[in-house]
Design an enzyme around this catalytic site. Sequence first.
Site, PDB file in Angstrom:
ATOM      1  N   GLU A 139       0.851  -1.194   0.000  1.00  0.00           N
ATOM      2  CA  GLU A 139       0.000   0.000   0.000  1.00  0.00           C
ATOM      3  C   GLU A 139       0.885   1.243   0.000  1.00  0.00           C
ATOM      4  O   GLU A 139       2.079   1.147   0.293  1.00  0.00           O
ATOM      5  CB  GLU A 139      -0.900  -0.024   1.240  1.00  0.00           C
ATOM      6  CG  GLU A 139      -1.807  -1.244   1.251  1.00  0.00           C
ATOM      7  CD  GLU A 139      -2.843  -1.226   2.370  1.00  0.00           C
ATOM      8  OE1 GLU A 139      -2.779  -0.327   3.234  1.00  0.00           O
ATOM      9  OE2 GLU A 139      -3.703  -2.113   2.352  1.00  0.00           O
ATOM     10  N   PRO A 140       0.290   2.407  -0.287  1.00  0.00           N
ATOM     11  CA  PRO A 140       1.115   3.619  -0.326  1.00  0.00           C
ATOM     12  C   PRO A 140       1.883   3.815   0.981  1.00  0.00           C
ATOM     13  O   PRO A 140       3.024   4.280   0.977  1.00  0.00           O
ATOM     14  CB  PRO A 140       0.089   4.742  -0.543  1.00  0.00           C
ATOM     15  CG  PRO A 140      -1.080   4.080  -1.200  1.00  0.00           C
ATOM     16  CD  PRO A 140      -1.098   2.667  -0.691  1.00  0.00           C
ATOM     17  N   ILE A 169       1.554  -2.028  -8.177  1.00  0.00           N
ATOM     18  CA  ILE A 169       1.057  -3.350  -8.532  1.00  0.00           C
ATOM     19  C   ILE A 169       1.368  -3.649  -9.999  1.00  0.00           C
ATOM     20  O   ILE A 169       0.729  -3.102 -10.909  1.00  0.00           O
ATOM     21  CB  ILE A 169      -0.465  -3.454  -8.271  1.00  0.00           C
ATOM     22  CG1 ILE A 169      -0.804  -2.942  -6.867  1.00  0.00           C
ATOM     23  CG2 ILE A 169      -0.928  -4.896  -8.486  1.00  0.00           C
ATOM     24  CD1 ILE A 169      -0.089  -3.654  -5.735  1.00  0.00           C
ATOM     25  N   LEU A 348      31.184   0.734 -20.754  1.00  0.00           N
ATOM     26  CA  LEU A 348      30.668   1.151 -22.064  1.00  0.00           C
ATOM     27  C   LEU A 348      30.870   2.649 -22.305  1.00  0.00           C
ATOM     28  O   LEU A 348      30.585   3.150 -23.401  1.00  0.00           O
ATOM     29  CB  LEU A 348      29.188   0.802 -22.183  1.00  0.00           C
ATOM     30  CG  LEU A 348      28.873  -0.701 -22.312  1.00  0.00           C
ATOM     31  CD1 LEU A 348      27.430  -0.986 -21.954  1.00  0.00           C
ATOM     32  CD2 LEU A 348      29.174  -1.193 -23.709  1.00  0.00           C
ATOM     33  N   GLU A 373       9.688  -6.996  -3.456  1.00  0.00           N
ATOM     34  CA  GLU A 373       9.831  -8.354  -2.914  1.00  0.00           C
ATOM     35  C   GLU A 373      10.805  -8.386  -1.745  1.00  0.00           C
ATOM     36  O   GLU A 373      11.620  -9.295  -1.607  1.00  0.00           O
ATOM     37  CB  GLU A 373      10.313  -9.311  -4.001  1.00  0.00           C
ATOM     38  CG  GLU A 373       9.384  -9.388  -5.182  1.00  0.00           C
ATOM     39  CD  GLU A 373       8.188 -10.277  -4.914  1.00  0.00           C
ATOM     40  OE1 GLU A 373       8.178 -10.983  -3.886  1.00  0.00           O
ATOM     41  OE2 GLU A 373       7.255 -10.262  -5.724  1.00  0.00           O
TER      42      GLU A 373
END
Lengths: 393, 275
Positions: A139-140, A169, A348, A373
């Site tokens: 949630e926020p 989400i 690079l 996660e």
Amino acid sequence: MSKAPLTLEQLSGVDHLLSDEERLVQHAVRRFVRERFLPGAGVRFEEERFPVEMVPEIAALGLLGASLTGYGCAGMSAVSYGLALSELEYGDSGLRSFVSVQGSLAMYPIWRYGSDAQKERWLPGMARGELIGCFGLTEPDAGSDPGAMKTRARRDGDDYVLTGTKMWITNAPFAHVAVVWAKVDDGGPESIKGFVIERGAKGFETPTVKGKMSLRASETGEIVLDGCRVPKANVLDGATGLGGPLSCLTQARFGISFAVLGAAKASWEAAAAYAQNRVAFGKPIAAKQLIQERLVDMAQEIAKGEIMAMHFARLKDQSKLSPAQVSLCKRNNCKIAIEVCREARAILGGNGILLDYPAIRHALNLESVVTYEGTHEVHTLILGKALTGHDAF
Amino acid sequence: MKILVPLKRVADPDNANKIKIPAGGATIDTTGLEWKPNPFDEYALEAALRLTENGATPKTRGGEVIVVTFGPKECETTLRAALATGADRAIRVDAKDDELDGSIVAKALRAIVDKEKPDAVVMGKQAVDGDSNQIGQMLAQHLGWPQATFAATIEEEDGALLVGREVDGGVITLRVKLPALVTVDLRIVAPTSVYSKQTKRDFKYNDGVRFAALPAIMAAKKKPLAELKLAELVSDTALKVQYSRFEAPPSRKAGIKVKDVAELVTRLKNEAKVI
């Protein structure tokens, strides 16, 4: 250059430990990513667009819910699944996130906690890619501390009425079904239940989050629930409390810890190839000690990460993998992967800031992957608690 | 339709630099080589799958594809990959690589065809290791079957195959009556190259060889894989082809830079003698 340079695969030697089946899975997904996804990966990132038109192809390959059994799912081992995700992330973390969310976060809770009727109702369509799922936990104001969620489900006869907002989400903007976690009747974290909400339900909106500088080839949204009525038949009765959503996260976290190696490999390979061709002060920069040390450090961390991921995947296939080990692998591999991608970007040089080369895209994507996660810090605390016995959250 | 597809594993052409030739040049040292299916054989398998399905509903098989390979146990990897891609069953003829030559393989394949009685043999035009380009032609001769080599297109008809062969300056179209043997060239996997009788003529395949789906890879280990002995198929196992010596191609000399077009032309004329 006297001999052909060693590849990352040859350095870790992990390839020799794979079964025929695991190698076939790896090659099938590798071919799909390189032939079908990678052309245009930079453009899609720039356009901030998930290639939704590729979903039927992704599903036909059997990637959706591939680690689950039955209902049209492939029933792959943890090793095969990890290898597949790593190949997807070699393409783009947005592609891999789509597959992770569909399989580990949307299909898995239905598969593990749903009734037979619920499984029959949703899983075959989800495996075929006809139903896209998302997972509403964060949630926020409640990310690392999901027990503090504000989303509420109130019982009303046989139904539940949900109110609250879920944030960050993946897949939400185009999902057909959302697995949403909410506290029931103002109870504590132990009252948390999972609800499957179908697109079209009144009071269910999924506004898109725009302006991301990471995972741009992935659709991210909110789930806004405004008195959304969910029938009893859509409640995942097998899960109660935080254990339900956390078990899904353990699945997804394992996949991620394997997957991020793909981003690291893609970036390393781009940097190593560039270093062979880029000449400065009369020599390819690959022949310079400063560059060699960086390439070696990067390759070393990738090899270590790969060996760890493979070891834990084998444990998972024997049902011996603990959540603390998942945290260790997620924490280590996300950290080394983002560092490898940033180093690759630096090798690079100026070219590294262009989307023509994959390193900056992967480095930017991994900003999300080290955060979602379970942030790096949350995994530190999980491991700290596991190793000392003291809860330091 | 029942189709037999012979497959060969070859040293991965991308890793060909690892081929070692021991002193004396009597053999090639194959240890440590990476193997992959001969690309033309993969195209043949794709063509055979297309001939035994309706392109719009490929999950329903409309015939049978049997893959066969010759070699040691490790070659089963090649067969499992073919089963995962869609072949229905597999045969491995147990043999060491140095027990085989084109003549023996063609004769052994004939024995397998006699046993399996397929409607067609569809195979790669050649293997990319030895580039011999001979098994298909020899096998057709042994069988007394019509052959169409280097196929770029195949269309199934009643009791026949209509085969397009690319030749210098055009296409020859052959109608071969079944049973028949077809060897395929690389364009056989183009989107509109192969049509079974069931596939509508406006259907377009994805370009190239199909992907093995992950559930099919899992299911492949349950598909039948039979093992045969070479001696059961061929009575005379003496090699007809004997390799006398191997040598690696000479390593390339470093190039030179010329300072202007005039020097380039002079050198092309006097040293390279190409103009």
